[in-house]
Design an enzyme around this catalytic site. Structure first.
Site, mmCIF file in Angstrom:
data_model
loop_
_atom_site.group_PDB
_atom_site.id
_atom_site.type_symbol
_atom_site.label_atom_id
_atom_site.label_comp_id
_atom_site.label_asym_id
_atom_site.label_seq_id
_atom_site.Cartn_x
_atom_site.Cartn_y
_atom_site.Cartn_z
ATOM 1 N N GLN A 177 -41.147 -95.298 0.917
ATOM 2 C CA GLN A 177 -41.560 -96.609 0.414
ATOM 3 C C GLN A 177 -41.016 -96.816 -0.990
ATOM 4 O O GLN A 177 -41.422 -96.114 -1.917
ATOM 5 C CB GLN A 177 -43.101 -96.672 0.415
ATOM 6 N N GLY A 178 -40.105 -97.773 -1.154
ATOM 7 C CA GLY A 178 -39.502 -98.026 -2.464
ATOM 8 C C GLY A 178 -40.081 -99.267 -3.115
ATOM 9 O O GLY A 178 -39.440 -100.327 -3.131
ATOM 10 N N SER B 5 -42.646 -99.040 -6.286
ATOM 11 C CA SER B 5 -42.840 -98.855 -7.728
ATOM 12 C C SER B 5 -41.525 -98.613 -8.457
ATOM 13 O O SER B 5 -40.588 -98.044 -7.903
ATOM 14 C CB SER B 5 -43.751 -97.656 -7.985
ATOM 15 N N GLU C 121 -52.118 -99.420 3.516
ATOM 16 C CA GLU C 121 -52.140 -98.144 2.815
ATOM 17 C C GLU C 121 -53.552 -97.579 2.718
ATOM 18 O O GLU C 121 -53.753 -96.385 2.713
ATOM 19 C CB GLU C 121 -51.568 -98.338 1.401
ATOM 20 N N GLU D 230 -58.388 -98.074 -12.784
ATOM 21 C CA GLU D 230 -58.503 -99.253 -13.644
ATOM 22 C C GLU D 230 -58.071 -100.509 -12.893
ATOM 23 O O GLU D 230 -58.722 -101.563 -12.985
ATOM 24 C CB GLU D 230 -57.655 -99.067 -14.912
#
Lengths: 334, 379
Positions: free
Chosen positions: B124-125, B127, B242, B362
């Protein structure tokens, strides 16, 4: 696997929410708190709707539904801080239904279910005795770990009021021989503990709701304070604690109705988590309201005060964690 | 409300448990990355041959059409059996369902079967160095050519890239459009000039992740998924997937770690320490709250098509609890747990990633605050 309220249970929930929104709004609650008086008219109406006896068998004059349905009502009663003795009555009835002799059940359940008799229920233990009570309770049920459980009629009981920080409910200590309960005392204790947890989850949910309304409205530095992560992340944590407590609550209520073997662990888990959640969430509510949250004029403190009492009632988080350790055999019993 | 499993759910679990008992995954190769991935490849091959590779996929694509509850049961039993996640977990959980939803018939025909068999591994590309939590900030550029696109840029945290044949790639096709609008979702062939994979060594010493460098890598026009400019919407499908089934695998693994810790404390006669016992009980409570909250989420998905408020909480609950569990293990077992190569040392270090990977705590709190609680956008 269906971990959700049924359509019928949702309807009970909606009816209770609407009725209490109309009849137990902030002004009513404030008036009841200042005068320390129950709302007799509301209690009559609620009794006629069958709320106190919702989990009592039909042969004893109840509606024959389960602890899940009672928890649905108690959540709403807690959220509204309704000045009526629903928890004491329904709790005393639960204790007698599970722990009482057939004669005790005959004698008390129909009257408690109808609201024509009023109840008190709580535990006695190392740390003394604490009962949540209707103002003039006719029957008091003491679930005592050491000396077994007993039922005391008002005429036989020495009742000492316990003026607490929570003005919206009567709390008492009681002495007197009474008569022993003879049934499933563990189930009596566990179901009442779950009932307290249910009311606590309602209190926590309301504290979050009030906080959200406030932090969306209140502006500082030209923006709503709810846009600051220090505030919004606190709110997210309040949701986390409330929803965790709600998950384990309904698991315990369901276990009582459908798989009683799971109840002891489930009840202690529910009571311990609810106690921790309701205290932290209502404390957070005060903090997120800032200075106004510390004033008598804001209504969050009623929730915080009920939270503190509920956390202690039927055993605090520490006691239930200790019991869980024994039940899980992480620590030797005793 | 009925928290028992239905007859068909029980039958599903029993059939699977029997299969797992007859087909044990074998011992986990510890500390050898190549052998470990080989073990997972072999495991997927056996799952595939047994018909268990993708229970949640519809039958027409070779799955079992399992319900969300059955899918959760699958991952629970996998975890319970000490089995690894199959080698092509990203293909099975992310690429496959995304292609089913957005792909053309040709794309489904071409890609789904080799995902299922594990013949073609996916990565999975998404980030990038400057697009982490702010994913829509991706800078990797795709420039149109006559019959396709030339792609240049850098991706990071790309798990399994060194083994992958294909990459789910998010790249910017329109630099003028608004941030979320100028993105396109590509299916990139990893076996070509212009694709360089460099392992990233993480604090555990191993390399689950990679940097992925793209220097004029080519993607043919037919390998755009969901249409030019729709990349953000398509990527959201991937991101939603996910968080689903995996939670149950992780939750069961955490429960096993807790049981192991209690057992080790018992053997060392430490359970007479009430402070330790209370912390163990606290972890038990949180594991249970997580399990039950995750079940609530399943019912919500089944009944309403999407998770309720509780659905955004489980990853947050798991990651924090797992970290605290590992920390407690170190406190119970002392320096022994911290020896290089000790299982607890690995768990401890690996757990630091839990509150970062797949959305930092966060960011999860921001999502809860904005989407569940309706608070204004955070500052």
């Amino acid at each position: 696997m269906d971990f959700d309220l049924s359509p019928e249970q949702r309807e009970i929930q909606a009816t209770a929410r609407d009725l209490l929104a109309a009849r137990s709004g902030p002004a009513v609650v404030r008036e009841a708190a200042q005068s320390r008086r129950e709302d007799a008219a509301l209690w009559k109406e609620i009794s006629e709707l069958g709320w106190p006896g919702i989990a009592i068998a039909e042969r004893h004059g109840g509606q024959g539904l389960g602890l899940v349905e009672l928890c649905v009502l108690l959540e709403q009663a807690g959220a509204a801080l309704a000045p009526v003795p629903l928890l004491p009555n329904a709790g005393a009835a639960l204790a007698i239904a599970h722990g009482g002799t057939p004669r005790q059940q005959e004698r008390w359940l129909p009257a408690l279910a109808a609201g024509s008799a009023s109840g008190a229920v709580g535990a006695a233990g190392r740390d003394g005795c604490l009962l949540a009570a209707a103002a003039e309770a006719d029957v008091l049920v003491v679930l005592d770990d050491r000396h077994g459980a007993r039922l005391i009629e008002r005429s036989q009981a020495q009742v000492t009021p316990l003026p607490s920080i929570d003005p919206l409910r009567t709390y008492v200590e009681v002495e007197g021989e009474g008569e022993p309960l003879g049934g499933d005392l563990a189930a009596a204790r566990d179901t009442v503990a779950v009932a307290v947890a249910a009311e606590s989850v309602g209190v926590a949910a309301r504290a979050l709701e009030m906080t959200l309304a406030y932090v969306k409205e209140r502006r500082q530095f030209d923006v709503p304070v709810g846009s600051f992560q220090a505030v919004s992340h606190r709110c997210a944590e309040m949701l986390l604690h409330t929803e965790q407590a709600r998950s384990v609550l309904y698991h315990a209520a369901w276990a009582s109705d459908a798989e009683p073997a799971r109840l002891p662990q489930a009840a202690s888990l529910a009571k311990a988590l609810a106690a921790e959640a309701v205290v932290s969430v209502t404390a957070s509510a005060i903090q997120a309201h800032g200075g106004i949250g510390f004033t008598w004029e804001a209504d969050v403190h009623w929730l915080y005060k009920r939270a503190q009492m509920n956390a202690v009632l039927m055993g605090g988080a520490g006691e239930h964690r200790r019991r869980l350790a024994a039940l899980l055999a992480i620590a030797p019993a005793g | 409300m009925d928290l028992t499993f239905t007859e068909s759910e029980r039958a599903f679990r029993e059939e699977l448990a029997a299969w797992l008992a007859a087909n044990p995954p074998g011992p986990e190769p510890v500390g050898q990355e190549e052998a470990h991935f080989g073990w997972r490849r072999e495991w997927q091959r056996r799952l595939y041959e047994g018909g268990w590779a993708a229970v949640h996929w519809p039958a027409q694509y070779g799955g079992r059409g399992a319900s969300v509850v059955e899918s959760a049961i699958f991952f629970e039993e996998l975890g319970r059996a000490g089995a690894p996640l199959p080698a092509n977990v990203l293909g099975l959980l992310l690429a496959g369902p995304t292609i089913m939803l957005w792909g053309s018939e040709e794309q489904k025909e071409r890609y789904l079967a080799p995902i299922l068999s594990g013949q073609e591994i996916w990565c999975q590309g998404f980030s990038e160095p400057d697009a982490g939590s702010d994913l829509a900030a991706v800078k990797t550029r795709a420039v149109a050519e006559a019959d396709g696109w030339r792609i240049s840029g850098q991706k990071v945290w790309t798990s399994i890239a060194q083994h992958a044949k294909w990459c789910m790639l998010l790249a910017r096709t329109d630099a003028q459009a608004a941030k979320h609008r100028g993105l396109t979702y590509f299916l990139l062939d990893m076996e070509q000039e212009g694709v360089t994979v460099r392992p990233l060594r993480q604090i555990t010493g191993e390399s689950e992740f990679n940097e992925l460098f793209l220097d004029g890598a080519f993607v043919a026009s037919e390998n755009v998924l969901g249409g030019e400019g729709n990349g953000w919407k398509v990527a959201l499908t991937t991101l939603m997937n996910e968080r689903a089934g995996l939670a149950f695998f992780l939750q069961v693994r955490m429960r096993q770690l807790l049981e192991a810790l209690i057992e080790q404390a018992r053997r060392r006669e430490r359970l007479d320490d009430p402070l330790l016992v209370d912390r163990l009980v606290g972890l038990h409570m949180r594991c249970e709250a997580l399990r039950l909250t995750a079940y609530r989420g399943l019912t919500a998905i089944e009944k309403y098509g999407q998770p309720g408020p509780e659905g955004s909480l489980t990853k947050w609950m798991w990651s924090q609890t797992n970290q605290e569990l590992c920390q407690l293990a170190v406190e119970v077992l002392g320096a022994q747990a911290l020896r290089e190569g000790a299982p607890w040392a690995y768990e401890l270090l690996r757990s630091r990633g839990n509150t970062i990977e797949g959305g930092t705590t966060e960011i999860l709190k921001n999502i809860v605050a904005e989407r569940v609680l309706g608070l204004p956008k955070a500052r």
